[in-house]
Write a protein that holds these residues in place. Structure first.
Motif, PDB file in Angstrom:
ATOM      1  N   LEU A 133      -8.990   1.478  18.636  1.00 16.23           N
ATOM      2  CA  LEU A 133      -8.475   2.494  17.436  1.00 16.23           C
ATOM      3  C   LEU A 133      -9.195   1.974  16.189  1.00 16.23           C
ATOM      4  N   ASP A 134      -9.436   3.116  15.771  1.00 17.78           N
ATOM      5  CA  ASP A 134     -10.338   2.853  14.463  1.00 17.78           C
ATOM      6  C   ASP A 134      -9.324   3.409  13.128  1.00 17.78           C
TER       7      ASP A 134
ATOM      8  N   GLY B 222      -7.325   5.992   7.831  1.00 15.47           N
ATOM      9  CA  GLY B 222      -5.863   5.660   7.874  1.00 15.47           C
ATOM     10  C   GLY B 222      -5.072   5.955   9.099  1.00 15.47           C
ATOM     11  N   ILE B 223      -3.770   6.302   8.682  1.00 11.90           N
ATOM     12  CA  ILE B 223      -2.906   6.141   9.917  1.00 11.90           C
ATOM     13  C   ILE B 223      -2.724   8.021  10.162  1.00 11.90           C
TER      14      ILE B 223
ATOM     15  N   LEU C 229       0.532   7.770  20.286  1.00  8.78           N
ATOM     16  CA  LEU C 229       0.713   7.423  18.976  1.00  8.78           C
ATOM     17  C   LEU C 229       1.782   8.670  18.360  1.00  8.78           C
ATOM     18  N   ARG C 230       1.478   9.879  18.603  1.00  7.36           N
ATOM     19  CA  ARG C 230       2.246  11.146  18.251  1.00  7.36           C
ATOM     20  C   ARG C 230       3.797  10.998  18.825  1.00  7.36           C
ATOM     21  N   LEU C 231       3.743  10.536  20.092  1.00 10.01           N
ATOM     22  CA  LEU C 231       4.958  10.320  20.754  1.00 10.01           C
ATOM     23  C   LEU C 231       5.870   9.346  20.052  1.00 10.01           C
TER      24      LEU C 231
END
Length: 225
Positions: free
Chosen positions: A108-109, A113-114, A208-210
């Protein structure tokens, strides 16, 4: 078995605590054991100070990365993906030789940001980078598609779900698959050689979207066939 769990964060604590509960011998590895025990503030994920957690898990030892790996039958990489290669180097190539190296980390980069992006994908994976850096280790990728609590207690969900293993060493994958079943996983899918870890690492953007859509990380994929 004697496990070295590298990392004192959410994932490391979850895995180490469950291994200890199951009767395995566990040492957690950290950069500086004294500094880790001396911290009085919560970590970046809101976990209580390590010493507070350790007081409730008295059977688990704390050591340097090298000290933990040097005594282990198997090593769990529970570090953040961006730190994994550095931490494993500190653990020592000689201490990883012939060891089953269970890689849970994701590439993960967070630099933009997020939500984070991936710093390696498509034609490579973090797991393969680890294997190239430590060619004598027996790297198996698994558990990187679940939140920490479900990694070790999948029965927290109302029905069974799927977990994956990738690796070049069949015996090492057998060891890991047995451990996953000890944790309670009932559908362990062997995807094949270590290059298949590209697929599971690339599930993270969907995962992450879930999380955002469901409002909770307590979910998992189920492969129906």
């Amino acid at each position: 078995m004697h496990f070295a769990v590298l990392g004192t964060g959410t994932v490391g604590r979850a895995v180490a605590g469950r291994l200890d509960e199951l009767g395995h011998d566990v040492t957690i590895g950290t950069r500086d054991p004294r500094a880790t025990l001396a911290r009085t503030e919560a970590d970046g994920m809101g976990n209580p100070p390590y010493a507070e957690w350790a007081a409730q898990h008295t059977g688990i030892r704390l050591a340097s990365f090298a000290g933990a790996a040097g005594q282990a039958d198997a090593v769990v990489n529970a570090t953040s993906g961006e730190a994994s290669l550095e931490v494993l180097a500190l653990a020592g190539a000689a201490n990883l030789k012939e060891r089953v190296l269970i890689d849970i980390a994701n590439p993960l980069d967070f630099s933009r940001g997020i939500p984070p992006t991936l710093f390696v994908k498509d034609t490579d994976s973090l797991a393969e980078q680890i294997q190239r850096a430590f060619p004598n280790a027996r790297v198996v990728k698994t558990l990187n598609t679940l939140t920490a609590a479900l990694m070790v207690r999948p029965d927290a969900l109302p029905e069974g779900s799927s977990v994956f293993v990738s690796g070049d060493d069949a015996d090492a994958k057998g060891v890991v698959s047995t451990l996953l079943k000890e944790f309670g996983h009932t559908d362990v899918i062997d995807l094949g050689d270590l290059s298949t870890a590209r697929g599971t690492e690339m599930l993270l953007p969907v995962w992450l979207r879930l999380w955002g859509a469901l409002g909770t990380p307590t979910f998992n994929f189920k492969i129906v066939r």
